[in-house]
Enzyme design. Sequence first.
Site, PDB file in Angstrom:
ATOM      1  N   ASP A  76       3.390  -4.169   8.026  1.00  0.00           N
ATOM      2  CA  ASP A  76       2.206  -3.325   7.890  1.00  0.00           C
ATOM      3  C   ASP A  76       0.998  -4.236   8.134  1.00  0.00           C
ATOM      4  OD1 ASP A  76      -0.084  -2.129   6.976  1.00  0.00           O
ATOM      5  OD2 ASP A  76       0.737  -1.508   5.038  1.00  0.00           O
ATOM      6  N   GLN A 113      -4.256  -4.730   7.330  1.00  0.00           N
ATOM      7  CA  GLN A 113      -5.275  -5.712   6.934  1.00  0.00           C
ATOM      8  C   GLN A 113      -5.170  -6.998   7.744  1.00  0.00           C
ATOM      9  OE1 GLN A 113      -7.695  -4.977   4.884  1.00  0.00           O
ATOM     10  NE2 GLN A 113      -6.884  -3.127   3.962  1.00  0.00           N
ATOM     11  N   CYS A 145      -4.702   2.372  -3.753  1.00  0.00           N
ATOM     12  CA  CYS A 145      -3.460   2.920  -3.188  1.00  0.00           C
ATOM     13  C   CYS A 145      -2.314   1.914  -3.301  1.00  0.00           C
ATOM     14  CB  CYS A 145      -3.637   3.349  -1.728  1.00  0.00           C
ATOM     15  SG  CYS A 145      -4.913   4.568  -1.510  1.00  0.00           S
ATOM     16  N   LYS A 205     -10.137  -0.373  10.779  1.00  0.00           N
ATOM     17  CA  LYS A 205     -10.360  -1.575   9.967  1.00  0.00           C
ATOM     18  C   LYS A 205     -10.693  -2.772  10.857  1.00  0.00           C
ATOM     19  CE  LYS A 205      -7.003  -0.155   6.466  1.00  0.00           C
ATOM     20  NZ  LYS A 205      -7.716   0.462   5.361  1.00  0.00           N
ATOM     21  N   HIS A 255       0.869  -1.181   0.000  1.00  0.00           N
ATOM     22  CA  HIS A 255       0.000   0.000   0.000  1.00  0.00           C
ATOM     23  C   HIS A 255       0.907   1.234   0.000  1.00  0.00           C
ATOM     24  CE1 HIS A 255      -2.703   3.026   1.830  1.00  0.00           C
ATOM     25  NE2 HIS A 255      -3.701   2.263   1.440  1.00  0.00           N
TER      26      HIS A 255
HETATM   27  N1  7TS Z   1      -1.593  -0.544   4.731  1.00  0.00           N
HETATM   28  C1  7TS Z   1      -2.525  -1.324   4.152  1.00  0.00           C
HETATM   29  C2  7TS Z   1      -2.177  -2.731   3.765  1.00  0.00           C
HETATM   30  C3  7TS Z   1      -3.808  -0.814   3.948  1.00  0.00           C
HETATM   31  O1  7TS Z   1      -4.736  -1.582   3.390  1.00  0.00           O
HETATM   32  C4  7TS Z   1      -4.099   0.529   4.338  1.00  0.00           C
HETATM   33  C5  7TS Z   1      -5.435   1.163   4.067  1.00  0.00           C
HETATM   34  C6  7TS Z   1      -3.081   1.267   4.961  1.00  0.00           C
HETATM   35  C7  7TS Z   1      -1.849   0.701   5.124  1.00  0.00           C
HETATM   36  C8  7TS Z   1      -3.317   2.654   5.455  1.00  0.00           C
HETATM   37  O2  7TS Z   1      -4.125   2.618   6.577  1.00  0.00           O
HETATM   38  P1  7TS Z   1      -4.644   3.986   7.265  1.00  0.00           P
HETATM   39  O3  7TS Z   1      -5.592   3.506   8.299  1.00  0.00           O
HETATM   40  O4  7TS Z   1      -3.476   4.676   7.813  1.00  0.00           O
HETATM   41  O5  7TS Z   1      -5.314   4.743   6.157  1.00  0.00           O
HETATM   42  N2  7TS Z   1      -6.138   0.581   3.017  1.00  0.00           N
HETATM   43  C9  7TS Z   1      -7.221   1.064   2.378  1.00  0.00           C
HETATM   44  C10 7TS Z   1      -7.849   0.390   1.352  1.00  0.00           C
HETATM   45  O6  7TS Z   1      -7.506  -0.710   0.908  1.00  0.00           O
HETATM   46  N3  7TS Z   1      -8.876   1.132   0.915  1.00  0.00           N
HETATM   47  O7  7TS Z   1      -8.932   2.249   1.632  1.00  0.00           O
HETATM   48  C11 7TS Z   1      -7.908   2.225   2.553  1.00  0.00           C
END
Ligand code: 7TS
Length: 412
Positions: free
Chosen positions: A200, A203, A366, A226, A122
């Site tokens: 990371d 997920q 992303c 999430k 990501h």
């Molecule tokens: N890493 C992964 C694997 C992710 O899926 C996401 C967000 C992030 C980092 C960033 O997380 P945040 O909470 O800091 O934004 N993924 C997604 C997605 O798949 N669709 O919208 C956000």
Amino acid sequence: MTDLSHLRRDFPILRREDYGHPVVFLDSAASAQKPVPVLESMDRFYRSQYANVHRGAYKLSQEATEAYEDARRRVASFVNAGSPDEIIFTKGTTTALNGLASSWGIDHLEPGDRIVLSLMEHHANLVPWQLIAKRTGAELVYIPLTSEFELDLNALRATIDQRVKIVSLTGMSNVLGTIPPIQQISAIVHAQSEAILIVDGAQLVPHLPVDVQSFGADFLAFSAHKMLGPTGIGVLWGKPELLEEMEPWEGGGEMIATVGLYESTWAPVPQKFEAGTPPIAEAVGLAAAVHYLEEIGMEAVRSHDLELTAYALDRLSEVPDLIQYGPTDVTARGGVISFTLGDVHPHDIATILDSRGISVRAGHHCAKPLMADLCLAATARASFHVYNGREDVDALIAGLHEARSLFGLDEG
Ligand code: 7TS
């Protein structure tokens, strides 16, 4: 069969109807919905316990501080951290990874050093390292995927050497669902280099049991939103000896021991990394989400995901012209399914599904370098959490058949 259908009633938003259809929420990889206990915990906290933390001599502030620190203990126990001090509250995964990059990265990288990432990261686990590589002269190296959309471990073995200082990998791809074998990766990384391994877990942590003591990572980042919790809070877990030696990445209130005109010293970990007023009610909401997931049991969450993903892959394989991008071995992946449907644009698929009350994400998710590797501009993506069931997959399949006929794919 792991039947979690009774949980659906805990999520008030799922009672919504859009365009005359009950909502079918298939975008939990972007952000998950919130159960009543999470909503009520934050409401209760704001109504009866709210004050700023770590500063008040008065009872309310002490209670708020206790609630905030209790959240830290709960999260520590959820990932089996050795101590609550290993849990740093951040704004989310993105902030945690940026913090790591600008603190550990800046202090340990020199020209010629290498940062190893995978092609399925990501942007949150990619752009911070690009920024730090530019500032330090370090080089980025990418591990490719196999034809089965899994991390190429042979390529990893061939890449890891003493030049590598950081390996930062997703625990579960938000596009392919791929779950790389972190323990095995950790053994390779730590045997062949002195690099730190960052995972990371944005997920991964919401969907699988994670025990940081046996996992093999040195740092783990994840986001509450999430995992059925609120937005605005996430976690960086780190090995205590690494957190201890790390410089703070933000300065401000509450992270200091002493402050002079020209120099300051830092509070102990974790306060050293929590400058300013933290997300207090959000920590309370996160604690409630963790409790909710623990009551279900993360093993049951995983079984439910596995069964639903297997069912969805099976049903999707019946849809002509549909290509699924992700491991066919369901045990090597989570409940995130990306697909294309003939030459129908993924945004059109999402729009047709939306007209039937079905929420999926369409786009590059992303993960632009992954999309380039797959020679795609976009995919449609369905993703699950505990409140989804087979009926949601059935609704998706019916919607996809409608999309096929609307776009003339039936006429073959
Ligand atoms: N890493 C992964 C694997 C992710 O899926 C996401 C967000 C992030 C980092 C960033 O997380 P945040 O909470 O800091 O934004 N993924 C997604 C997605 O798949 N669709 O919208 C956000």
